[in-house]
Write a protein that holds these residues in place. Structure first.
Motif, short mmCIF file in Angstrom:
data_model
loop_
_atom_site.label_atom_id
_atom_site.label_comp_id
_atom_site.label_asym_id
_atom_site.label_seq_id
_atom_site.Cartn_x
_atom_site.Cartn_y
_atom_site.Cartn_z
N VAL A 20 5.84 -12.04 4.58
CA VAL A 20 5.98 -10.66 5.05
C VAL A 20 5.17 -9.73 4.13
O VAL A 20 5.01 -10.00 2.94
N GLU A 21 4.62 -8.69 4.71
CA GLU A 21 3.90 -7.67 3.94
C GLU A 21 4.67 -6.37 4.08
O GLU A 21 5.01 -5.95 5.19
N LEU A 22 4.97 -5.72 2.98
CA LEU A 22 5.71 -4.47 2.97
C LEU A 22 4.72 -3.33 2.73
O LEU A 22 4.03 -3.30 1.71
N VAL A 23 4.67 -2.40 3.70
CA VAL A 23 3.73 -1.29 3.61
C VAL A 23 4.46 0.04 3.74
O VAL A 23 5.51 0.12 4.38
N ASP A 24 3.90 1.09 3.12
CA ASP A 24 4.49 2.42 3.25
C ASP A 24 3.94 3.12 4.49
O ASP A 24 3.13 2.54 5.25
N ASP A 26 1.75 5.29 4.85
CA ASP A 26 0.30 5.50 4.83
C ASP A 26 -0.48 4.19 4.92
O ASP A 26 -1.71 4.20 4.86
N GLY A 27 0.23 3.07 4.98
CA GLY A 27 -0.43 1.76 5.07
C GLY A 27 -0.69 1.10 3.72
O GLY A 27 -1.33 0.06 3.66
N ASN A 28 -0.21 1.71 2.64
CA ASN A 28 -0.37 1.12 1.31
C ASN A 28 0.60 -0.04 1.15
O ASN A 28 1.77 0.07 1.52
N VAL A 29 0.13 -1.13 0.56
CA VAL A 29 0.94 -2.33 0.41
C VAL A 29 1.72 -2.30 -0.91
O VAL A 29 1.16 -2.03 -1.97
N PHE A 30 3.03 -2.55 -0.81
CA PHE A 30 3.86 -2.71 -2.01
C PHE A 30 3.68 -4.13 -2.54
O PHE A 30 3.71 -5.08 -1.76
N PRO A 31 3.53 -4.29 -3.86
CA PRO A 31 3.51 -5.65 -4.41
C PRO A 31 4.93 -6.24 -4.32
O PRO A 31 5.90 -5.56 -4.65
N THR A 32 5.03 -7.45 -3.82
CA THR A 32 6.33 -8.11 -3.67
C THR A 32 6.26 -9.55 -4.17
O THR A 32 5.18 -10.10 -4.35
N LYS A 33 7.42 -10.11 -4.35
CA LYS A 33 7.56 -11.53 -4.70
C LYS A 33 7.90 -12.27 -3.40
O LYS A 33 8.15 -11.64 -2.38
N PRO A 34 7.94 -13.62 -3.44
CA PRO A 34 8.29 -14.37 -2.22
C PRO A 34 9.68 -14.01 -1.67
O PRO A 34 9.91 -14.12 -0.48
N VAL A 35 10.60 -13.59 -2.54
CA VAL A 35 11.92 -13.13 -2.14
C VAL A 35 12.18 -11.82 -2.88
O VAL A 35 12.01 -11.74 -4.09
N PHE A 36 12.59 -10.79 -2.12
CA PHE A 36 12.88 -9.50 -2.75
C PHE A 36 13.99 -8.82 -1.96
O PHE A 36 14.33 -9.23 -0.86
N THR A 37 14.56 -7.76 -2.54
CA THR A 37 15.64 -7.04 -1.86
C THR A 37 15.24 -5.58 -1.65
O THR A 37 14.63 -4.96 -2.52
N ALA A 45 16.82 3.82 -7.81
CA ALA A 45 15.78 4.58 -8.51
C ALA A 45 14.43 3.91 -8.35
O ALA A 45 13.42 4.42 -8.81
N ASN A 46 14.41 2.76 -7.68
CA ASN A 46 13.19 1.97 -7.51
C ASN A 46 12.91 1.74 -6.02
O ASN A 46 12.60 0.64 -5.61
N MET A 47 13.07 2.80 -5.21
CA MET A 47 12.87 2.69 -3.76
C MET A 47 11.49 2.15 -3.44
O MET A 47 10.55 2.49 -4.14
N PRO A 48 11.32 1.33 -2.44
CA PRO A 48 12.31 0.92 -1.46
C PRO A 48 13.13 -0.30 -1.89
O PRO A 48 13.91 -0.84 -1.13
N PHE A 49 12.94 -0.72 -3.14
CA PHE A 49 13.61 -1.93 -3.63
C PHE A 49 15.01 -1.62 -4.15
O PHE A 49 15.28 -0.52 -4.63
#
Length: 71
Positions: A20-24, A26-37, A45-49
């Motif tokens: 999965v790719e998580l984007v805001d 504006d289309g900017n990609v959030f860096p993620t791990k293989p599993v995230f919450t 304080a760390n939205m969207p995480f």
């Protein structure tokens, strides 16, 4: 490529796993791990995480409706 899964945790976050790719907006990609919450309470304080700010302050236990096979 593994199927993406989003699990609704009781009284907590959305657990996201799989390809999965998580984007805001504006289309900017959030860096993620293989599993995230992801936060679903709005207190992180760390939205969207999720940062576990919800502990003891958020109540939500959601269940999917069970579908019976019709044959």
């Amino acid at each position: 490529m593994s199927k993406a899964q989003i699990k609704v945790n009781d009284n907590g976050s959305f657990r996201v796993s799989g390809d999965v790719e998580l984007v805001d907006a504006d289309g900017n990609v959030f860096p993620t791990k293989p599993v995230f919450t992801l936060c679903r309470c709005g207190m992180s304080a760390n939205m969207p995480f999720c940062d576990a700010s919800h502990k003891g302050k958020f109540d939500s236990c959601v269940r999917a409706e069970k579908v019976l096979d019709e044959e």
